[in-house]
Design a protein around this motif. Structure first.
Motif, PDB file in Angstrom:
ATOM      1  N   GLY A 204      -2.178 -79.598 -66.971  1.00 52.09           N
ATOM      2  CA  GLY A 204      -3.007 -79.331 -68.140  1.00 52.09           C
ATOM      3  C   GLY A 204      -4.292 -78.606 -67.789  1.00 52.09           C
ATOM      4  N   TYR A 211       2.731 -77.313 -66.656  1.00 59.64           N
ATOM      5  CA  TYR A 211       3.763 -78.304 -66.980  1.00 59.64           C
ATOM      6  C   TYR A 211       5.119 -77.851 -66.455  1.00 59.64           C
ATOM      7  N   SER A 215       9.040 -81.368 -69.023  1.00 61.89           N
ATOM      8  CA  SER A 215       7.984 -81.761 -69.950  1.00 61.89           C
ATOM      9  C   SER A 215       8.181 -81.075 -71.291  1.00 61.89           C
ATOM     10  N   GLN A 217       5.977 -80.015 -73.037  1.00 63.66           N
ATOM     11  CA  GLN A 217       4.937 -78.988 -73.129  1.00 63.66           C
ATOM     12  C   GLN A 217       5.216 -77.797 -72.203  1.00 63.66           C
ATOM     13  N   THR A 220       4.100 -73.971 -72.753  1.00 58.22           N
ATOM     14  CA  THR A 220       3.019 -73.850 -73.718  1.00 58.22           C
ATOM     15  C   THR A 220       1.700 -73.506 -73.053  1.00 58.22           C
ATOM     16  N   ASP A 221       1.673 -73.606 -71.716  1.00 59.65           N
ATOM     17  CA  ASP A 221       0.422 -73.331 -71.005  1.00 59.65           C
ATOM     18  C   ASP A 221       0.464 -71.965 -70.344  1.00 59.65           C
TER      19      ASP A 221
END
Length: 221
Positions: A204, A211, A215, A217, A220-221
């Motif tokens: 994060g 990630y 995960s 997520q 998404t990063d």
């Protein structure tokens, strides 16, 4: 450590992190190589221990896989890693970390390896106080290319959030004596190492790992 003390510690750490974030601009890590590599599996190597505490390596190693797994990565079991190196005559972390990335990939089949170092572990005693401190750094290396995908450092200590303003000198001396006895009877370093491991290896923003594919997520990063 009691549940109440654990809650106080985590609350203090969260508050400290929030205040620190507000106090100064946040520098973001460069994730270009990480995004290009997108590793699915990680081999955690035993941390090098630059402290005088012989328990530091095992204590940190035993708690480093959880934040990685929670971040969405498959982590090679520590027992498998340890026994494989032992069968090949490697037991010293520095020697293990000197193994070439290509050889590690050939043996374990992992996409990346985590190299780490412990620079502080244990209780520091002062006249009127004491604190258990654990500091470590790490870097994630692509085992196919040898490129460094990510690196970071973290530290935690048992006095975060404490307020020693009350009670005067006598009260401070009494509390210091109590803490020194407690630290000598329990392995506070292991508890603080858990906090350091999470801070160091959680995914994060702004500077944590990306990630992993397991995960929700992921991407998404």
């Amino acid at each position: 450590m009691s549940r109440f003390l654990s809650f106080r510690l985590w609350f203090a750490l969260s508050t400290f992190a929030l205040l620190a974030a507000c106090a100064q601009p946040v520098k973001h890590a460069d994730y270009t190589a990480f995004r290009n590599s997108r590793p699915h599996s990680i081999l955690v190597l035993p941390p090098e221990n630059e402290t005088t505490d012989v328990q530091a390596t095992n204590s940190m190693l035993s708690q480093m896989t959880m934040p990685l797994a929670e971040s969405g990565y498959y982590v090679v079991p520590v027992a498998v890693m340890d026994e494989t190196f032992r069968q090949n005559g490697l037991t010293v972390p520095a020697d293990i970390q000197a193994t070439s990335p290509a050889k590690l990939r050939e043996i374990f089949g992992a996409d990346a390896a985590l190299y780490s170092k412990i620079t502080q572990y244990g209780t520091v005693y002062h006249v009127v106080d004491s604190a258990t401190v654990v500091t470590a750094s790490a870097r994630l290396v692509d085992l196919k290319t040898g490129d460094v995908l990510w690196q970071g450092s973290a530290s935690a200590n048992s006095n975060e959030g404490n307020n020693n303003a009350g009670g005067g000198l006598i009260g401070m001396l009494v509390m210091a004596a109590i803490k020194q006895v407690a630290n000598s009877l329990t392995d506070r370093g292991h508890d603080i190492a858990g906090v350091t491991s999470y801070r160091l290896l959680h995914a994060g923003p702004p500077n944590g790992l990306l990630y992993g594919p397991r995960s929700p997520q992921y991407g998404t990063d």
